[in-house]
Design an enzyme around this catalytic site. Structure first.
Site, PDB file in Angstrom:
ATOM      1  N   THR A   3      -7.025  20.432  61.599  1.00  0.00           N
ATOM      2  CA  THR A   3      -7.619  19.230  62.158  1.00  0.00           C
ATOM      3  C   THR A   3      -9.120  19.274  61.945  1.00  0.00           C
ATOM      4  OG1 THR A   3      -7.813  17.913  64.195  1.00  0.00           O
ATOM      5  CG2 THR A   3      -7.801  20.297  64.443  1.00  0.00           C
ATOM      6  N   CYS A   4      -9.795  18.174  62.262  1.00  0.00           N
ATOM      7  CA  CYS A   4     -11.259  18.110  62.126  1.00  0.00           C
ATOM      8  C   CYS A   4     -11.756  16.941  62.958  1.00  0.00           C
ATOM      9  CB  CYS A   4     -11.664  17.991  60.654  1.00  0.00           C
ATOM     10  SG  CYS A   4     -10.996  16.537  59.807  1.00  0.00           S
ATOM     11  N   GLY A   5     -12.744  16.191  62.447  1.00  0.00           N
ATOM     12  CA  GLY A   5     -13.240  15.043  63.184  1.00  0.00           C
ATOM     13  C   GLY A   5     -12.428  13.793  62.955  1.00  0.00           C
ATOM     14  N   GLY A   9      -9.971  13.735  59.952  1.00  0.00           N
ATOM     15  CA  GLY A   9      -8.933  13.980  58.961  1.00  0.00           C
ATOM     16  C   GLY A   9      -9.404  14.208  57.544  1.00  0.00           C
ATOM     17  N   TRP A  43      -9.788  14.863  65.888  1.00  0.00           N
ATOM     18  CA  TRP A  43     -10.495  14.824  67.166  1.00  0.00           C
ATOM     19  C   TRP A  43     -10.874  13.405  67.586  1.00  0.00           C
ATOM     20  CZ3 TRP A  43     -10.965  17.269  71.461  1.00  0.00           C
ATOM     21  CH2 TRP A  43     -12.025  17.000  72.330  1.00  0.00           C
TER      22      TRP A  43
END
Length: 304
Positions: free
Chosen positions: A255-257, A259, A284
């Site tokens: 995951t990240c901010g 995608g 996120w």
């Protein structure tokens, strides 16, 4: 290796190159304009903000199978074609498009190590594009095809066939289940400050912090550190993940901010043999926007 790719590119009509450049809003860079000024000869532009799910306000979410197939057909990419993806930073948004093709069943897709910066640093030519160039018109048609699909309008003949791979894609509820079950190790690609909740998110109104149970492995850890950035060798990538406490024998979700940079981790894991790592598409930005009671967050003390 890059010179060999250049030579193959010049000789092979079945090898297609995509410029998948995309930048954070705070960078004030326009990837479409930059593509028209300088791109690898013959490359088409893949618009990460155009070939998207148009039913959500979340940024650049994965489009439907029909929309993706319609867009790729307008780019004149066939199922038998080999696709090389690059971006203007070297390693940033290209892995996202690599992942998108794989999610929809296209296995003949690679990321150009070092991207456009490495291409130019190697002394290879770039070319410009004028508004009436075929490549420009194809990119515009691809975006229009996506709009038509979501508007319920008739599209041109779809020549690219998709086959959705659910093992590579996670949505919100799948992550929520995993927070409780802890079956998959969750790796977050954002910077440590954002992960810990002490540095701001780049999107207004989004708190920083992380999904409970996640481990932070910032995406720059995948690179060799010398510009232009190149992906680390497999043995060094293994050490990076193991140093972060990740067991490479257990399943992983990234995951990240929003995608994009999660796909860099997915690419690094792919290099070391983890071929079925799913990406949490909403990441996120989506998780933070849900109620704290149903979707808990780990944020810095004192944050609202």
């Amino acid at each position: 290796m890059l010179r060999k790719f250049r030579d193959i590119l010049l000789l092979s009509p079945a090898l297609l190159v995509l410029d998948a450049s995309w930048y954070m809003p705070v960078e004030n860079r326009d990837p479409w304009k930059e593509y028209q000024v300088a791109h690898i000869p013959g490359a088409l532009f893949f618009d990460l903000d155009g070939i998207v799910d148009r039913t959500t306000d979340l940024p650049h979410m994965l489009p439907s199978e029909e929309a993706f197939a319609a867009a790729i057909s307008e780019l004149d990419i066939k199922n038998q074609d080999k696709v090389i993806v690059y971006d203007g930073k070297g390693f940033f948004s290209a892995p996202r498009v690599w992942w998108m093709f794989r999610v929809f069943g296209h296995k003949k897709v690679w990321v150009l190590d070092g991207g456009l910066p490495q291409w130019q640093a190697s002394g290879f030519n770039v070319e410009k594009a004028s508004p009436d160039d075929d490549a420009v018109l194809k990119s515009i048609a691809a975006n229009r095809a996506v709009k038509r699909v979501y508007n319920g309008e008739q599209t041109n003949t779809i020549s690219f066939q998709t086959e959705f791979q659910p093992n590579l894609f996670w949505a919100l509820e799948k992550v929520a289940q995993n927070v409780t079950a802890k079956t998959y190790q969750q790796i977050d690609a954002r910077a440590k400050g954002r992960f810990d909740g002490v540095a701001p998110e780049p999107r207004e109104g989004v708190r920083s912090g992380h999904i409970p149970g996640s481990v932070c492995v910032p995406f720059p850890e995948m690179f060799d550190g010398a510009p232009p950035s190149l992906l680390l060798p497999a043995d060094e990538l293994r050490r990076k993940f193991q140093h972060a406490g990740i067991s490479l024998d257990r399943p992983i979700v990234v995951t990240c901010g929003s995608g994009v940079t999660a796909c860099i981790l997915a690419l690094g894991l792919y290099r070391i043999g983890k071929r079925d790592v799913p990406v949490y598409d909403g990441s996120w930005t989506e998780w933070e926007g849900q109620s704290d009671s149903d979707y808990p967050k780990v944020t810095a003390p004192g944050t609202a």
